[in-house]
Design an enzyme around this catalytic site. Sequence first.
Site, PDB file in Angstrom:
ATOM      1  N   GLU A  94     -12.697   0.001  -9.100  1.00 20.60           N
ATOM      2  CA  GLU A  94     -12.248  -0.926 -10.123  1.00 20.60           C
ATOM      3  C   GLU A  94     -13.190  -1.020 -11.316  1.00 20.60           C
ATOM      4  OE1 GLU A  94      -9.638  -1.758  -6.788  1.00 20.60           O
ATOM      5  OE2 GLU A  94     -11.695  -1.662  -6.763  1.00 20.60           O
ATOM      6  N   GLU A 134       0.811  -1.110  -0.052  1.00 24.04           N
ATOM      7  CA  GLU A 134      -0.016   0.277   0.101  1.00 24.04           C
ATOM      8  C   GLU A 134       0.830   1.208  -0.043  1.00 24.04           C
ATOM      9  OE1 GLU A 134      -3.072   0.006  -0.554  1.00 24.04           O
ATOM     10  OE2 GLU A 134      -3.982  -1.650   0.002  1.00 24.04           O
ATOM     11  N   THR A 193      -1.664   0.683 -10.647  1.00 30.05           N
ATOM     12  CA  THR A 193      -2.836   0.198 -10.132  1.00 30.05           C
ATOM     13  C   THR A 193      -3.600   0.974  -9.141  1.00 30.05           C
ATOM     14  OG1 THR A 193      -3.682  -1.795  -8.954  1.00 30.05           O
ATOM     15  CG2 THR A 193      -1.806  -0.664  -7.745  1.00 30.05           C
ATOM     16  N   ASP A 235      -4.803  -9.885  -7.579  1.00 26.07           N
ATOM     17  CA  ASP A 235      -5.208  -8.992  -8.881  1.00 26.07           C
ATOM     18  C   ASP A 235      -4.154  -8.285  -9.597  1.00 26.07           C
ATOM     19  OD1 ASP A 235      -4.899  -7.740  -6.309  1.00 26.07           O
ATOM     20  OD2 ASP A 235      -6.777  -6.632  -6.682  1.00 26.07           O
ATOM     21  N   GLU A 254     -18.652  -6.330  -1.606  1.00 23.74           N
ATOM     22  CA  GLU A 254     -17.659  -6.590  -1.473  1.00 23.74           C
ATOM     23  C   GLU A 254     -17.262  -8.075  -1.990  1.00 23.74           C
ATOM     24  OE1 GLU A 254     -13.621  -4.873   0.220  1.00 23.74           O
ATOM     25  OE2 GLU A 254     -15.278  -4.589  -1.310  1.00 23.74           O
TER      26      GLU A 254
END
EC number: 3.2.1.-
Length: 792
Positions: free
Chosen positions: A401, A144, A487, A289, A383
């Site tokens: 997304e 992160e 991303t 992902d 979710e």
Amino acid sequence: MSATSSESFVRGQRLMLIFLVALCIVVACVLSTETTMPTQNMSNKERAELREEARAMFYHAYNAYMQNAYPADELMPLSCKGRYRGVTPSRGDMDDILGNFSMTLVDTLDTLVLLGDFAEFEHAVKLVIRDVQFDSDIIVSVFETNIRMVGGLLSAHILAEYLQKHADTMHWYKGELLEMSRELGYRLLPAFNTSTGIPHARVNLRLGMKDPMLKKSRETCTACAGTILLEFAALSRLTGDPIFEVRAHAAMDALWKLRHRGSDLMGTVLNVHSGDWVRRDSGVGAGIDSYYEYLFKSYVLLGDDKYLARFNRHYNAVMKYVSEGPMLLDVLMHRPHAKSKNFMDSLLAFWPGLQVLSGDLKPAVQTHEMLYQVMQMHTFIPEAFTVDFQIHWGQHPLRPEFIESTYFLYRATGDHHYLQVGKKALKTLQQYAKVSCGYAAVNDVRTGKHEDRMDSFVLSETIKYLYLLFSDPQDLIINVDEFVFTTEAHLLPLSIAQLGNATFSFRQTDEHNVLDFMRTCPSSNKLFPEKVRKPLRNFITGSCPRTTAGKRLSALDFQASNADHLRAVYDMGITMVSVGDRSQGKAKSHEEGEMGLQFMQEMLELTKMQSINQLAQLQAVAYATDEKPQDWIALMAGPSHFSPELTGDQFVQGDLILAKPLRACDETLENAEEAKGKVLVAERGDCTFVSKARLAQKVGAAALIVCDNVPGSSGETQPMFAMSGDGKDDVLIPVVFMYSMEFGKLSAVMQRRKQPLRVRVMQMVEFKRWQLAKEQRQNQTASVAQKPDKEL
């Protein structure tokens, strides 16, 4: 940026040209098959209005953060204050994204440039240079921190230099953001000191891996380790310091070697020291992902052929084993024909966008359409949702997304359907997430209840992609086609390839063959997106057209969400009744009628087996009734993945006690002494399930019951789920989950009783056996008592 030779410049321009031509080919392949214009075209006026509404959304959230939260990492939109690490109540592992380094502002800098607000961008850059520092004794997520902070600083640095050249502003700027990103990169590097080269999941910003809390650190997710290269390569090439790119390449190489050689699939969680897989689930959602995303984008940004080859190998495996039409269901990497989950998570919504970039448009359109229907069904994409599109986890943290994929599909096709989808997403956010102090995450899409949370990606991605979707190229100061989006939607220029000679040719290795590098234009008749979407228009209600099946459908393979399966059972003469549909099936032939009978026999047997399996997993919280202490009542509860499983005749018994505070997210409990040896009750929310369990264990509780925080939820109407952990096996007490309706019954009994309520936590099937055995003994006793005396 430093000057480069003309040869490097030509190489970089060639890479950019290849990417743009590839994208044009995809569009041409699609548009050449259908000349009919898409329906529901959006006027330029409406599109401009939506663009300005997206701009207003940004400033509503941005100003709320700057006025009420800065320099905190995040805005708490319901409390209207900032979230600080170590100050605001802990949310457990969720807080690993926080480093007390003004994350939301750093993450948002490049969005200000796209909006054309150069004055506020300049002001924000000065604030970051003045206020943000990294020398803190704080453990943060490597993944992160890289994508949000390193990526945010690099993108802002690149755009600051761009504005100096093209907007004649910020001439005072001397690369301070780049130096800050270099410092932060060095603070992340200790995490890469492993025997495999795969980085640890967390690192202390000041102490590196010497923090005592990190001594047992051993596990990370595939996406966590594989989503470093874009930022680290850019950092190396802009600073001239190769260490960052070297470490990131080594991590990607190590991950590639750990793929399953038979399936070419990756697992989800692994041991960074041994390289052993901890979780072998393989899909495209949470935990894996962005690894796939960075394989492809590393090829685009750096021109390294091996990443294209690796992506294609993985992609073919995903489409072979994970893809089920428009759905993407996790499998086991070592047994790819075995499904490992019966639900999908919302993070997979990025996949259609990646498919567009890689040139495979048809499945991108299909999966996006499926997700759009899920969104329409539940207002937001939950979710996690099951294969029959019911809610598995009801949260929605305003993730970007789906909007990201909508943007890329519109850019590739020009189909105004995607503008309409974006409009729906924008209006939904405005109606259901907007609060007076920003935008609040949705705690449960069923109730619309808000959560005091606004992640930095709301500004850096969600609203950014909405703004880009409704913008024309002339509306933007930069040409986004000359950049790669990370991303976290940060912009890195394709010209970065000029700054290093790290290109790789597949001819230099026997690891790949030429087929790994070949991509073809989608081959389908009339591939315009509307033609692909139309058969899926009512996918969720099961009305897709049938395709001929080559073998008899067995009950074990049957899926209610599969349109072909629904048609097959209809042809067998089996009636499928749903709301609004009372039609009856009639077998088309004697043979199909026999197949139908056989199918129903299998289905009955399968139902029995599934009922037994579900009952075996179900937990129970049992207590004695008020009237007859010898009679017990059991309320259903769900298990957890991180605590000991109560099986057979195992149970834990103790008096029930409510945690103080009820959420049990603090470092200790006010009633810690009283909780020893008791069955503790904590409410869901504010921190993770496993954090509550660790606190309960710390104070000496015998077991933990987590009750739902959504009023009206019930196991009678909603599927019971198993609470997930974080991969650490340190919880030794049983932990179960109860929906609010079931716990409400327990709470009512607690309030009636003058004495503490004693409960037994056990397996539901064992409670049923115990109850049945007791009834049999009572019946036998009654039978003996009623038997007449023997006649004399």
